[in-house]
Design a protein around this motif. Structure first.
Motif, PDB file in Angstrom:
ATOM      1  N   ARG A  33     108.971   8.554 -20.464  1.00 57.90           N
ATOM      2  CA  ARG A  33     107.683   9.029 -19.986  1.00 57.90           C
ATOM      3  C   ARG A  33     107.615  10.538 -20.139  1.00 57.90           C
ATOM      4  O   ARG A  33     108.573  11.240 -19.866  1.00 57.90           O
ATOM      5  N   LYS A  34     106.486  11.060 -20.592  1.00 62.49           N
ATOM      6  CA  LYS A  34     106.358  12.493 -20.786  1.00 62.49           C
ATOM      7  C   LYS A  34     106.337  13.213 -19.441  1.00 62.49           C
ATOM      8  O   LYS A  34     106.092  12.623 -18.414  1.00 62.49           O
ATOM      9  N   GLY A  35     106.600  14.520 -19.522  1.00 57.11           N
ATOM     10  CA  GLY A  35     106.720  15.305 -18.303  1.00 57.11           C
ATOM     11  C   GLY A  35     105.437  15.381 -17.520  1.00 57.11           C
ATOM     12  O   GLY A  35     104.372  15.035 -17.992  1.00 57.11           O
ATOM     13  N   GLY A  36     105.570  15.920 -16.311  1.00 53.96           N
ATOM     14  CA  GLY A  36     104.418  16.010 -15.438  1.00 53.96           C
ATOM     15  C   GLY A  36     104.603  15.147 -14.223  1.00 53.96           C
ATOM     16  O   GLY A  36     105.711  14.839 -13.830  1.00 53.96           O
ATOM     17  N   PRO A  37     103.526  14.748 -13.586  1.00 57.29           N
ATOM     18  CA  PRO A  37     103.611  14.158 -12.265  1.00 57.29           C
ATOM     19  C   PRO A  37     104.078  12.715 -12.251  1.00 57.29           C
ATOM     20  O   PRO A  37     103.839  11.963 -13.182  1.00 57.29           O
TER      21      PRO A  37
END
Length: 545
Positions: free
Chosen positions: A109-113
């Motif tokens: 999963r890509k970065g962030g929340p």
């Protein structure tokens, strides 16, 4: 994908959305934006009013908004309590926690929340409408690093053992951004590590301000106590001999826990110069009124205090902004500077080498004749200074002692929704996935939001391709749903000079130059899925974010 797509998907910048980033646009003040505030008659009304006529819907909106604020605050409290009660805690008593420190989403999963809630979005909206965020200037360094990156064609044909690992397409995408991005906003993906200590003295007034102005949405204060039990920002309780000029103030230097002792002899047989000066040796007024912050350095061969203090910092840092007398920040000063820039605040609970249960005759009672005698009381005191911070979600409690965070969650629930568990346990590099689940699961059980290990703990090197890939640690943390925050970017000398640096560790095998850290940053965001990264010079990460 990479930075370009991040910007397309997130026009307001990447954020650590367990505390969503504040909106980038702030309302202009009506008085300053209007051409005139001269009164005049409105024809047919018989009344005098300002020259700007506001729509009735606007006035109605203001009225409704003010009426909803108490309701919003009540809903936020319900959300916090509900969130905390939904996890399985092992309560730490408010009175019994002496706190003697102990050792201690999905992959791809890509970065962030990972953690988000509508009420938190509303908090950010209300905060953004009333707080101005710093104007960001990133300087030339991001552009320099991008220009120094290997061309994408070189990445595609990377069979040379002396070349760095491949990240096809990254340079061209970043170069496009250099032409299309004309302004930058603070990002909660960017965490100012002790301010901006690559160029400014750590935990100084100008360092904390510089971090915000280079784009750090979050800025860190390592909180320690002074002799009179005031809160102060210092990385270690006993680092004043390295980070200030206290040894040049004789009547204060004599009161250091270990006064200056000159080096004896020379060469390999020399006995090194020593000193140990602690925040608990002095009152806050003495530290702020009679000492100056400086770039951290010391000279183990010094024969005099002047030689010890006057030793230049590492070559990759500068004294350009510390030639006069930078102010050492109290915790209150830190909050004021970051708040003025519209940022969020990381409060790291320090005093890790201090036994609160012991009797310390040198400590003074505070203004209320109330001695802090447990670690729990120390944490209480730190968080009490944030009681007027609005919203509370702008405060990130942080500690290497995970029990500190459990204590916060159980006893200060309004501050417990965004906690950061620091980790430098290198034994985990040898753990199996099952051992890592056992190791990290208590954080999830207690409701801790994020795990923050070193950069190299989140990464491994593929033995076949020599690409940098997510580590087992990162995979398990993602599997458990923990946000991941890495540390520390831009912390060491140029890679060409310090490939054996602790901060690069095993990654040194495939890193050749500073520009390769742009690839590492891309792996951390795209492949590992970090929510943020600590940095000693925020501008590079701000550009990427």
């Amino acid at each position: 994908m990479i930075a370009m797509r991040m910007l397309q998907n997130n026009p307001d910048g990447s954020t650590y959305q367990s505390i969503p980033e504040d909106p980038n646009e702030t309302s202009k003040d009506l008085a300053s934006s209007s051409p005139s505030y001269q009164s005049k008659n409105i024809e047919g009304s018989g009344r005098r009013c300002f020259g700007i006529k506001l729509p009735k819907s606007f006035a109605l909106g203001i009225f409704v908004g003010l009426a909803l604020v108490p309701l919003y605050d009540s809903l936020r409290w319900v959300f916090v309590v509900t969130q905390q009660s939904s996890t399985h805690h092992h309560p730490i008593s408010h009175h019994s926690y002496s706190g003697i420190p102990k050792t201690n989403n999905h992959h791809g999963r890509k970065g962030g929340p990972r953690h988000s809630h509508p009420l938190q979005d509303l908090e950010s909206l209300l905060h953004g409408a009333t707080h101005h965020r710093a104007t960001v200037s990133i300087g030339p360094r991001p552009y320099f690093l991008i220009n120094e990156m290997e061309d994408d064609d070189d990445d595609d044909n990377n069979n040379d053992a002396s070349s760095s690992f491949a990240r096809p397409g990254l340079k061209s995408q970043l170069q496009k951004c250099t032409h299309t991005l004309t302004s930058f906003q603070p990002s909660d993906f960017v965490l100012g590590h002790r301010g901006a200590p690559l160029q400014f003295p750590e935990h100084s007034d100008r360092g904390h301000d510089a971090a915000s102005r280079a784009g750090a949405g979050l800025v860190e204060c390592d909180v320690n106590l002074t002799k009179d039990q005031k809160l102060i920002c210092r990385h270690q309780r006993c680092d004043l001999h390295i980070t200030t000029d206290v040894l040049l103030v004789p009547h204060l230097a004599a009161r250091c826990t270990v006064p200056f002792r000159p080096a004896v002899g020379t060469g390999k047989t020399a006995i090194h110069a020593t000193a140990k000066c602690c925040t608990t040796d002095f009152t806050l007024d003495e530290i702020q009124g009679q000492m100056c912050a400086r770039m951290a350095s010391s000279n183990k061969y010094a024969k005099t205090p002047e030689q010890y203090v006057g030793h230049p910092p590492p070559a990759y840092r500068t004294t350009l902004y510390s030639h006069d007398c930078p102010r050492i920040q109290s915790h209150a000063d830190f909050r004021q500077v970051v708040d003025a820039n519209g940022g969020s605040m990381i409060a790291e609970f320090k005093m890790l080498d201090y036994d609160f249960t012991a009797t310390h005759s040198n400590l003074m009672l505070d203004d209320n004749d109330d001695r802090i005698s447990t670690r729990g009381q120390f944490i209480d005191r730190v968080l009490a200074e944030y009681n007027r911070t609005n919203p509370k979600s702008r405060v990130y409690p942080q500690s290497f002692v995970w029990e500190d965070l459990y204590y916060v969650i159980d006893n200060h629930p309004t501050f417990g929704t965004h906690t950061i568990a620091l980790d430098k346990n290198l034994d985990t590099l040898q753990y199996t996935q099952e051992e890592l689940r056992y190791y990290l699961s208590p954080l999830v059980d207690h409701g801790v939001t994020a795990i923050a290990p070193t950069i190299f703990m989140l990464l491994d090197i593929d033995p076949t391709t020599k690409d940098i890939v997510p580590s087992r640690y990162a995979e398990v943390a993602s599997e458990l749903g923990l946000d991941m925050i890495a540390w520390t970017f831009e912390r060491s000398d140029a890679l060409s000079n310090s490939r054996s640096s602790w901060y690069y560790s095993k990654l040194s095998e495939v890193l050749q130059s500073d520009s390769d850290m742009m690839k590492v940053l891309d792996v951390l965001y795209e492949d590992v899925g970090i929510s943020g990264i600590f940095t000693d010079w925020p501008s590079v990460v701000t550009f990427y974010a």
